[in-house]
Design a protein around this motif. Structure first.
Motif, PDB file in Angstrom:
ATOM      1  N   ALA A 185      -5.549  -0.799  -6.937  1.00 21.91           N
ATOM      2  CA  ALA A 185      -6.903  -0.587  -6.542  1.00 21.91           C
ATOM      3  C   ALA A 185      -6.838   0.401  -5.570  1.00 21.91           C
ATOM      4  CB  ALA A 185      -7.590  -1.718  -6.215  1.00 21.91           C
ATOM      5  N   ARG A 186      -7.871   1.200  -5.468  1.00 16.85           N
ATOM      6  CA  ARG A 186      -7.899   2.298  -4.404  1.00 16.85           C
ATOM      7  C   ARG A 186      -8.823   1.850  -3.399  1.00 16.85           C
ATOM      8  NH1 ARG A 186      -6.177   7.220  -5.624  1.00 16.85           N
ATOM      9  NH2 ARG A 186      -5.556   7.616  -7.670  1.00 16.85           N
ATOM     10  N   THR A 187      -9.902   0.928  -3.551  1.00 17.71           N
ATOM     11  CA  THR A 187     -10.660   0.324  -2.511  1.00 17.71           C
ATOM     12  C   THR A 187     -10.240  -1.040  -2.024  1.00 17.71           C
ATOM     13  OG1 THR A 187     -11.883  -1.140  -4.215  1.00 17.71           O
ATOM     14  CG2 THR A 187     -12.622   1.330  -3.664  1.00 17.71           C
ATOM     15  N   ASN A 244       1.055  -1.301  -0.039  1.00 20.67           N
ATOM     16  CA  ASN A 244       0.125  -0.045  -0.068  1.00 20.67           C
ATOM     17  C   ASN A 244       0.950   1.293  -0.038  1.00 20.67           C
ATOM     18  OD1 ASN A 244      -1.534   2.535   1.451  1.00 20.67           O
ATOM     19  ND2 ASN A 244      -2.955   0.950   1.002  1.00 20.67           N
ATOM     20  N   HIS A 245       0.329   2.288  -1.043  1.00 19.27           N
ATOM     21  CA  HIS A 245       1.379   3.441  -0.949  1.00 19.27           C
ATOM     22  C   HIS A 245       0.291   4.475  -1.531  1.00 19.27           C
ATOM     23  CE1 HIS A 245       4.566   6.087  -1.631  1.00 19.27           C
ATOM     24  NE2 HIS A 245       4.283   6.301  -2.743  1.00 19.27           N
ATOM     25  N   GLU A 246       0.290   5.465  -0.540  1.00 17.32           N
ATOM     26  CA  GLU A 246      -0.401   6.838  -0.779  1.00 17.32           C
ATOM     27  C   GLU A 246      -1.898   6.579  -1.067  1.00 17.32           C
ATOM     28  OE1 GLU A 246       1.615   9.275  -3.639  1.00 17.32           O
ATOM     29  OE2 GLU A 246       3.134   9.593  -2.192  1.00 17.32           O
ATOM     30  N   GLY A 247      -2.513   5.559  -0.284  1.00 16.13           N
ATOM     31  CA  GLY A 247      -3.801   5.078  -0.713  1.00 16.13           C
ATOM     32  C   GLY A 247      -4.177   4.093  -1.991  1.00 16.13           C
ATOM     33  N   LEU A 248      -2.937   3.877  -2.362  1.00 18.12           N
ATOM     34  CA  LEU A 248      -3.223   2.779  -3.527  1.00 18.12           C
ATOM     35  C   LEU A 248      -2.639   1.369  -3.135  1.00 18.12           C
ATOM     36  CD1 LEU A 248      -2.049   4.375  -6.861  1.00 18.12           C
ATOM     37  CD2 LEU A 248      -4.041   3.645  -6.477  1.00 18.12           C
ATOM     38  N   HIS A 249      -3.491   0.331  -3.405  1.00 15.91           N
ATOM     39  CA  HIS A 249      -3.156  -0.924  -3.245  1.00 15.91           C
ATOM     40  C   HIS A 249      -2.485  -1.666  -4.394  1.00 15.91           C
ATOM     41  CE1 HIS A 249      -5.411  -1.368   0.710  1.00 15.91           C
ATOM     42  NE2 HIS A 249      -6.310  -0.577   0.089  1.00 15.91           N
ATOM     43  N   PHE A 250      -1.129  -2.202  -4.519  1.00 21.06           N
ATOM     44  CA  PHE A 250      -0.510  -2.853  -5.389  1.00 21.06           C
ATOM     45  C   PHE A 250      -0.305  -4.296  -5.156  1.00 21.06           C
ATOM     46  CE2 PHE A 250       0.773   1.780  -5.302  1.00 21.06           C
ATOM     47  CZ  PHE A 250       1.173   1.896  -6.484  1.00 21.06           C
ATOM     48  N   ILE A 251      -1.044  -4.831  -6.163  1.00 20.37           N
ATOM     49  CA  ILE A 251      -0.922  -6.417  -5.981  1.00 20.37           C
ATOM     50  C   ILE A 251      -0.298  -7.004  -7.667  1.00 20.37           C
ATOM     51  CG2 ILE A 251      -2.329  -8.451  -5.867  1.00 20.37           C
ATOM     52  CD1 ILE A 251      -4.667  -6.659  -4.668  1.00 20.37           C
TER      53      ILE A 251
END
Length: 396
Positions: free
Chosen positions: A22-24, A2-9
């Motif tokens: 994803a933001r949610t 998670n970085h600055e409200g963004l989820h990285f997968i």
């Protein structure tokens, strides 16, 4: 991540990273499954997966994503549905070598020309060019196992684990029914024993949703109507109790030369495969003391190589082909600056990597691969086996 409200997968396949954001707070397992399916679709349409093909077929991959997603929501990942909407033609690269051993255990690898399909056959796109007529109806079936072993310094096997899968790549028209016969003695769990031959047992087993198990309990037959493309039909696992001996045994000897700052390491490696089998790309990795300066070696045959890797302070012993039932040896003389009082404790453990074509440690075999359809002519059917070392550690 998670970085600055963004989820990285992300997932990694064939040296490439597939990343979704994803933001949610979405389900990571759903995204991982989607990314894996997206990578499989690229292989279906392009034939294989590498950086060059991704660059050449950027328009095709963009069109795939456009049909699979709508404003970030997954619409479909079905190959049969997507083929009706994809219009972009694949840009193919030069076919791989007929005897490319780098892909052993994956579709398209070739080790024995008389027993497996040519490399370019299974790595071609599932959906051929629209101008290309009369493409072959073929089905490729791979039984792939990954072996994890830990052996103690006294030769006792401390851990054995086999992770296996049956993987298919299908070039057959839709509607074809496949029947895959496994060993009649195949059993799941320790309590179930079948047949009169050598038992082939696994601890756990799972199947793809398209597989019908109507005849599995009675006849060990899998029925399915496979979609075009690549598909993993079955996963299985076996721990601690292999029906066959381990493929390799190592007999190490480490001695200190009292008259010099030398450490003598003598390795005898035996391949316990059947005499007609062989291991490929065998690599023996041996950590040595950090003060090691140089290495001199005596190898038992000219087709071996060994070197001291200064960056990792380890010996890399490479054997390109290792016939079953044979034994190879190597004597390494290490020049060590200021030997410690117990230099032998700084040697090891040994780790090995290898590939075993046409061999399974579990004993799982394909009895038959039959096609039931109304089409004329028999399709080409290819079945091959491969075992890879996931982790093979021997303590010195």
């Amino acid at each position: 991540m998670n970085h600055e409200g963004l989820h990285f997968i992300h997932v990694r396949q064939s040296g490439l990273y597939f990343v979704a954001t994803a933001r949610t707070n979405v389900s990571p397992f759903t995204i991982i499954e989607f990314l894996n399916r997206f990578a499989s679709l690229i292989k279906d349409y392009c034939g294989t997966l590498n950086e060059k093909l991704v660059r050449l077929n950027f328009a095709l991959i963009y069109e795939l994503l456009d049909e699979m997603l709508d404003y970030g929501y997954i619409q479909t990942t079905s190959t049969d549905i997507l083929k009706n909407f994809i219009q972009t033609e694949v840009v193919d690269t030069k076919p791989s070598s007929l005897f490319d051993l780098s892909n052993i255990g994956l579709f398209g690898a070739d080790t024995q020309q008389s027993k497996v399909a040519p490399s370019a056959a299974a790595s071609r796109p599932v959906f051929s060019s629209r101008s290309e007529q009369g493409s072959k109806n073929e089905v490729f079936l791979d039984v792939i196992e990954r072996l994890t072993v830990v052996i103690g310094s006294n030769g006792t096997v401390m851990k054995v684990d086999v992770q296996g899968e049956i993987r298919m790549k299908c070039f057959l028209p839709s509607g074809s029914e496949l029947r895959i016969g496994l060993n009649e003695e195949f059993s799941i769990g320790k309590s179930e024993l079948r047949g009169y031959g050598t038992a082939v047992r696994v601890d756990e087993c799972s199947f793809h949703e398209v597989v019908k198990l109507d005849d599995f309990d009675s006849n060990r037959i899998l029925k399915l109507h496979p979609p075009q493309g690549e598909l993993t039909i079955m996963h299985y696992q076996l721990s601690d109790d292999l029906p066959s001996v381990l493929p390799f045994r190592l007999f190490p000897t480490v001695e200190k030369d009292l008259n010099s700052n030398r450490l003598m390491v003598h390795l005898k490696l035996r391949c316990d495969l059947p005499p007609k089998s062989q291991a490929l790309n065998v690599r023996v990795h041996l950590p040595v003391p950090k003060n090691t300066i140089s290495l001199s070696q005596e190898l038992s045959s000219p087709d071996q190589t060994a070197e001291l890797q200064q960056s990792t302070k380890s010996i890399q012993w490479v054997i390109s082909r290792f016939p079953g039932g044979s034994q190879l040896s190597a004597l390494f003389k290490l020049e060590v600056h200021s030997l410690s009082t117990s230099p032998t404790l700084e040697v090891g453990p040994v780790s090995m990597s290898f590939e075993l074509p046409m061999h399974t440690c579990s004993g799982l075999r394909i009895r038959f691969l039959r096609l039931s359809s109304l089409q004329t002519g028999l399709p080409h059917r290819w079945v091959r086996y491969a075992t890879h070392s996931d982790s093979y550690v021997i303590r010195v």
